[in-house]
Design a protein around this motif. Structure first.
Motif, PDB file in Angstrom:
ATOM      1  N   GLY A 258       0.822  -1.195   0.000  1.00 48.62           N
ATOM      2  CA  GLY A 258       0.000   0.000   0.000  1.00 48.62           C
ATOM      3  C   GLY A 258       0.858   1.248   0.000  1.00 48.62           C
ATOM      4  N   GLY A 259       0.228   2.396   0.087  1.00 44.84           N
ATOM      5  CA  GLY A 259       0.999   3.628   0.107  1.00 44.84           C
ATOM      6  C   GLY A 259       0.141   4.837   0.414  1.00 44.84           C
ATOM      7  N   ARG A 260       0.823   5.900   0.841  1.00 46.43           N
ATOM      8  CA  ARG A 260       0.171   7.183   1.097  1.00 46.43           C
ATOM      9  C   ARG A 260       1.014   8.301   0.478  1.00 46.43           C
ATOM     10  NH1 ARG A 260       0.133   7.238   7.396  1.00 46.43           N
ATOM     11  NH2 ARG A 260       2.003   5.982   7.002  1.00 46.43           N
ATOM     12  N   PHE A 261       0.370   9.426   0.236  1.00 44.08           N
ATOM     13  CA  PHE A 261       1.055  10.633  -0.213  1.00 44.08           C
ATOM     14  C   PHE A 261       0.681  11.788   0.709  1.00 44.08           C
ATOM     15  CE2 PHE A 261       0.926   8.459  -4.402  1.00 44.08           C
ATOM     16  CZ  PHE A 261       2.242   8.629  -4.808  1.00 44.08           C
ATOM     17  N   LEU A 262       1.520  12.806   0.730  1.00 43.88           N
ATOM     18  CA  LEU A 262       1.128  14.114   1.231  1.00 43.88           C
ATOM     19  C   LEU A 262       0.710  14.943   0.028  1.00 43.88           C
ATOM     20  CD1 LEU A 262       3.916  14.921   3.865  1.00 43.88           C
ATOM     21  CD2 LEU A 262       1.521  14.344   4.334  1.00 43.88           C
ATOM     22  N   GLN A 263      -0.441  15.585   0.130  1.00 44.36           N
ATOM     23  CA  GLN A 263      -1.000  16.344  -0.993  1.00 44.36           C
ATOM     24  C   GLN A 263      -1.279  17.775  -0.562  1.00 44.36           C
ATOM     25  OE1 GLN A 263      -5.252  16.500  -1.784  1.00 44.36           O
ATOM     26  NE2 GLN A 263      -4.887  15.293  -3.634  1.00 44.36           N
ATOM     27  N   ALA A 264      -0.970  18.734  -1.441  1.00 42.33           N
ATOM     28  CA  ALA A 264      -1.256  20.138  -1.151  1.00 42.33           C
ATOM     29  C   ALA A 264      -1.756  20.833  -2.411  1.00 42.33           C
ATOM     30  CB  ALA A 264      -0.006  20.842  -0.635  1.00 42.33           C
ATOM     31  N   PRO A 265      -2.911  21.522  -2.343  1.00 43.08           N
ATOM     32  CA  PRO A 265      -3.356  22.323  -3.486  1.00 43.08           C
ATOM     33  C   PRO A 265      -2.492  23.572  -3.610  1.00 43.08           C
ATOM     34  CG  PRO A 265      -4.841  22.626  -1.628  1.00 43.08           C
ATOM     35  CD  PRO A 265      -3.847  21.583  -1.203  1.00 43.08           C
ATOM     36  N   ILE A 266      -2.165  23.960  -4.831  1.00 42.91           N
ATOM     37  CA  ILE A 266      -1.386  25.170  -5.062  1.00 42.91           C
ATOM     38  C   ILE A 266      -2.036  25.974  -6.186  1.00 42.91           C
ATOM     39  CG2 ILE A 266       0.765  24.131  -4.258  1.00 42.91           C
ATOM     40  CD1 ILE A 266       1.622  23.871  -7.198  1.00 42.91           C
ATOM     41  N   SER A 267      -1.655  27.224  -6.314  1.00 42.91           N
ATOM     42  CA  SER A 267      -2.217  28.086  -7.361  1.00 42.91           C
ATOM     43  C   SER A 267      -1.487  27.853  -8.680  1.00 42.91           C
ATOM     44  CB  SER A 267      -2.090  29.552  -6.954  1.00 42.91           C
ATOM     45  OG  SER A 267      -0.717  29.934  -6.931  1.00 42.91           O
ATOM     46  N   ALA A 268      -2.078  28.359  -9.756  1.00 42.95           N
ATOM     47  CA  ALA A 268      -1.439  28.250 -11.074  1.00 42.95           C
ATOM     48  C   ALA A 268      -0.112  29.004 -11.088  1.00 42.95           C
ATOM     49  CB  ALA A 268      -2.380  28.788 -12.145  1.00 42.95           C
ATOM     50  N   GLU A 269      -0.056  30.117 -10.359  1.00 39.73           N
ATOM     51  CA  GLU A 269       1.186  30.901 -10.291  1.00 39.73           C
ATOM     52  C   GLU A 269       2.273  30.118  -9.565  1.00 39.73           C
ATOM     53  OE1 GLU A 269      -2.169  33.233 -11.236  1.00 39.73           O
ATOM     54  OE2 GLU A 269      -1.843  32.070  -9.388  1.00 39.73           O
ATOM     55  N   GLN A 270       1.906  29.474  -8.482  1.00 36.95           N
ATOM     56  CA  GLN A 270       2.874  28.656  -7.750  1.00 36.95           C
ATOM     57  C   GLN A 270       3.321  27.469  -8.584  1.00 36.95           C
ATOM     58  OE1 GLN A 270       0.264  28.088  -4.393  1.00 36.95           O
ATOM     59  NE2 GLN A 270       1.442  29.497  -3.094  1.00 36.95           N
ATOM     60  N   ALA A 271       2.411  26.907  -9.376  1.00 36.14           N
ATOM     61  CA  ALA A 271       2.766  25.783 -10.241  1.00 36.14           C
ATOM     62  C   ALA A 271       3.802  26.202 -11.279  1.00 36.14           C
ATOM     63  CB  ALA A 271       1.519  25.233 -10.928  1.00 36.14           C
ATOM     64  N   GLN A 272       3.733  27.447 -11.753  1.00 36.05           N
ATOM     65  CA  GLN A 272       4.706  27.922 -12.716  1.00 36.05           C
ATOM     66  C   GLN A 272       6.111  27.976 -12.120  1.00 36.05           C
ATOM     67  OE1 GLN A 272       4.583  28.461 -15.943  1.00 36.05           O
ATOM     68  NE2 GLN A 272       2.441  27.793 -15.989  1.00 36.05           N
ATOM     69  N   GLN A 273       6.196  28.179 -10.800  1.00 37.03           N
ATOM     70  CA  GLN A 273       7.500  28.207 -10.135  1.00 37.03           C
ATOM     71  C   GLN A 273       8.096  26.806 -10.002  1.00 37.03           C
ATOM     72  OE1 GLN A 273       7.777  30.622  -6.481  1.00 37.03           O
ATOM     73  NE2 GLN A 273       5.736  31.392  -6.953  1.00 37.03           N
ATOM     74  N   TYR A 274       7.232  25.807  -9.957  1.00 35.78           N
ATOM     75  CA  TYR A 274       7.730  24.439  -9.761  1.00 35.78           C
ATOM     76  C   TYR A 274       6.985  23.499 -10.707  1.00 35.78           C
ATOM     77  CZ  TYR A 274       9.194  20.079  -7.593  1.00 35.78           C
ATOM     78  OH  TYR A 274       9.737  18.841  -7.378  1.00 35.78           O
ATOM     79  N   ARG A 275       7.351  23.537 -11.973  1.00 35.18           N
ATOM     80  CA  ARG A 275       6.711  22.650 -12.952  1.00 35.18           C
ATOM     81  C   ARG A 275       7.619  21.446 -13.136  1.00 35.18           C
ATOM     82  NH1 ARG A 275       2.379  22.910 -15.961  1.00 35.18           N
ATOM     83  NH2 ARG A 275       1.915  24.995 -15.159  1.00 35.18           N
ATOM     84  N   ALA A 276       7.597  20.564 -12.121  1.00 35.10           N
ATOM     85  CA  ALA A 276       8.577  19.471 -12.117  1.00 35.10           C
ATOM     86  C   ALA A 276       8.080  18.270 -11.330  1.00 35.10           C
ATOM     87  CB  ALA A 276       9.906  19.959 -11.530  1.00 35.10           C
ATOM     88  N   LYS A 277       8.686  17.146 -11.648  1.00 33.49           N
ATOM     89  CA  LYS A 277       8.620  15.946 -10.815  1.00 33.49           C
ATOM     90  C   LYS A 277      10.065  15.618 -10.466  1.00 33.49           C
ATOM     91  CE  LYS A 277       4.411  14.043 -12.888  1.00 33.49           C
ATOM     92  NZ  LYS A 277       3.597  13.842 -11.678  1.00 33.49           N
TER      93      LYS A 277
END
Length: 487
Positions: A258-277
């Motif tokens: 099994g598994g779990r993640f930590l999840q956080a909603p972010i804004s489109a602007e914040q996503a532009q700062q970190y568009r990565a895996k």
């Protein structure tokens, strides 16, 4: 010919779509336990959504002393580029209107600390020499790495030695959205039938040689008959295989993770700062699916960060099913294999059990270690991931997937996990070639296959740089995920 597929996840839905495209006369029905397609392990937050091209996953390039093996990485990268051809085909024929509904360009990065810098440097040297990874970049410079993945570096001490690689043209894939749209197209345009709320309990051969499928549909018993049966039900494939009476059933059993993640909603602007895996290195004794990574996710136009996964030993076959299902799927001949895995892989078992009881405080500590300051930057919550059931074959634990087809070519199944959904079109094409080889004897089917997959030969993609770039660029253009910045 009547074909029944169990499971409307990414695998089963892909197989149904391919089968009807190549052989429109087939009568294809999917039986699904849940109430819509792609609701199990394919659902967006039941997996990390990485379009696995082996760009950033260290476990796909194992190191033995100073020798690094890239063969697995090459195969996975080629398989994903076959997958992109199939998805591009769905876009071109209008089955999916907007590619951004399921696939988005996202940098694929790997980051390591001082003790693993030489390993990453070796990996970069070997991989960037191949045309698949010719646009990979390597850096030990703090500011350059920060420009790639700022959230991992903003609050990290500058004197902490790190190294990273980046490929700009990686992807984030919402396999749930892809599966839903593909299923709708298969029903509306190809004539596939899907029966939801149908929990298959048992499959066995009738005296006439057809497969009998015993199930419950909305609480009532139902029965189906099939000339050809494919079981693509994730972990649920194991108990059905056990009840099939096929001779190879005793060679396989399941090891659930099994598994779990930590999840956080972010804004489109914040996503532009970190568009990565961004992938790191797994802890000693941890399974491959526990490699820590911080991912940008896109789901229905909203942006999220996902960190994890936090693996656990959860003895269930599928998310939403109970322990009894797993227990009842086992047979006496499975016990030696399970005991062998417990003994040979005791550090892994110990690790999974300890992870099972890890609380949110410890999860946040791991996040802080991976990306300093991140635990307080966003509003995180723990979510349950999908359930993976790894293969125990002949008493040995295996990481990966395996296609099984009966000798009479009437029963097929897919066992295991990873890289899974990312390579589903290539894997299901190979399954179809084994399960229904008569399809491919017809000129119409061969022409259609060439239309869907302009190049489905893995060796051609691996060994012919110009052919690979031609195929990659065409699919990327159709999918709207762009081209490399350099050649």
């Amino acid at each position: 010919m009547n074909v029944i597929i169990i499971g409307a996840g990414i695998m089963g839905t892909t197989l149904a779509t391919l089968a009807k495209e190549l052989a429109p006369d087939l009568d294809v029905t999917i039986l699904e336990r849940l109430d819509h397609a792609g609701a199990g392990n394919s659902w967006v937050f039941n997996n990390a959504g990485t379009g696995h091209e082996a760009n950033c996953e260290l476990n796909y390039t194992p190191v033995d002393e100073e020798v690094i093996s890239v063969e697995k990485a090459l195969k996975i990268h080629a398989q994903f580029n076959i997958a992109k051809q199939f998805w591009a085909h769905l876009i071109e024929k209008g089955a999916i209107k907007d590619p951004t509904s399921f696939i988005n360009r996202t940098k694929h990065c790997t980051i390591v600390s001082e003790s693993s810098i030489e390993e990453l440097r070796l990996r970069f040297k070997e991989m960037s020499a191949h045309h698949f990874f010719e646009n990979m970049q390597f850096s030990e410079d703090f500011d350059e790495i920060k420009s790639w993945i700022p959230y991992l570096m903003e609050e990290r001490p500058r004197d902490q030695k790190m190294a990273a690689t980046v490929i700009e043209t990686g992807t984030d894939v919402n396999f749930g959205a892809l599966t839903e749209q593909m299923a709708a197209h298969a029903v509306q345009e190809l004539g596939v039938k899907i029966e939801y709320g149908t929990h298959v309990k048992r499959v066995h051969r009738s005296p006439t040689g057809r497969w009998l499928i015993e199930a419950e549909q909305n609480g009532s018993p139902v029965q189906h008959k099939a000339d050809v049966l494919f079981v693509g039900a994730g972990g649920g494939a194991f108990p059905l295989l056990k009840k099939s009476h096929l001779p190879f059933r005793s060679r396989f059993s399941g090891f659930p993770v099994g598994g779990r993640f930590l999840q956080a909603p972010i804004s489109a602007e914040q996503a532009q700062q970190y568009r990565a895996k961004t992938y790191g290195k797994a802890a000693v004794g941890a399974p491959p699916m526990s490699v820590p990574h911080l991912d940008l996710r896109v789901a229905e136009g909203q942006h999220y960060l996902l960190f994890g996964p936090f693996a656990s030993f959860k003895p269930v076959l599928e998310k939403g099913r109970g322990f009894f299902d797993y227990l009842s799927s086992m047979r006496l001949h499975d016990i030696p294999g399970l005991l062998n895995v417990a003994l040979e892989h005791f550090p892994l078992v110990k690790y999974l059990v300890s992870e099972t009881f890890k609380g949110e405080k410890s999860m946040f500590e791991e996040l802080e270690s991976f990306a300093p300051g991140m635990s307080k930057k966003f509003n995180w919550k723990a979510i349950e991931a999908g359930q993976r059931v790894q293969i125990i074959k002949d008493g040995d634990l295996q990481m990966g997937t395996e296609i099984l087809v009966s000798s009479d070519k009437t029963y097929g199944t897919l066992l295991g996990a990873s890289p899974g959904a990312s390579v589903s079109p290539e894997v299901m094409l190979r399954c179809l070639e084994q399960l229904l080889p008569s399809i491919f004897t017809k000129d119409e089917a061969q022409q259609k296959k060439k239309e869907i997959f302009p190049e489905d030969n893995l060796d051609a993609l691996i060994n012919n740089p110009e052919r690979y770039r031609e195929i990659r660029d065409s699919a990327n253009n159709t999918l709207g995920i762009g081209q490399p910045d350099t050649q």
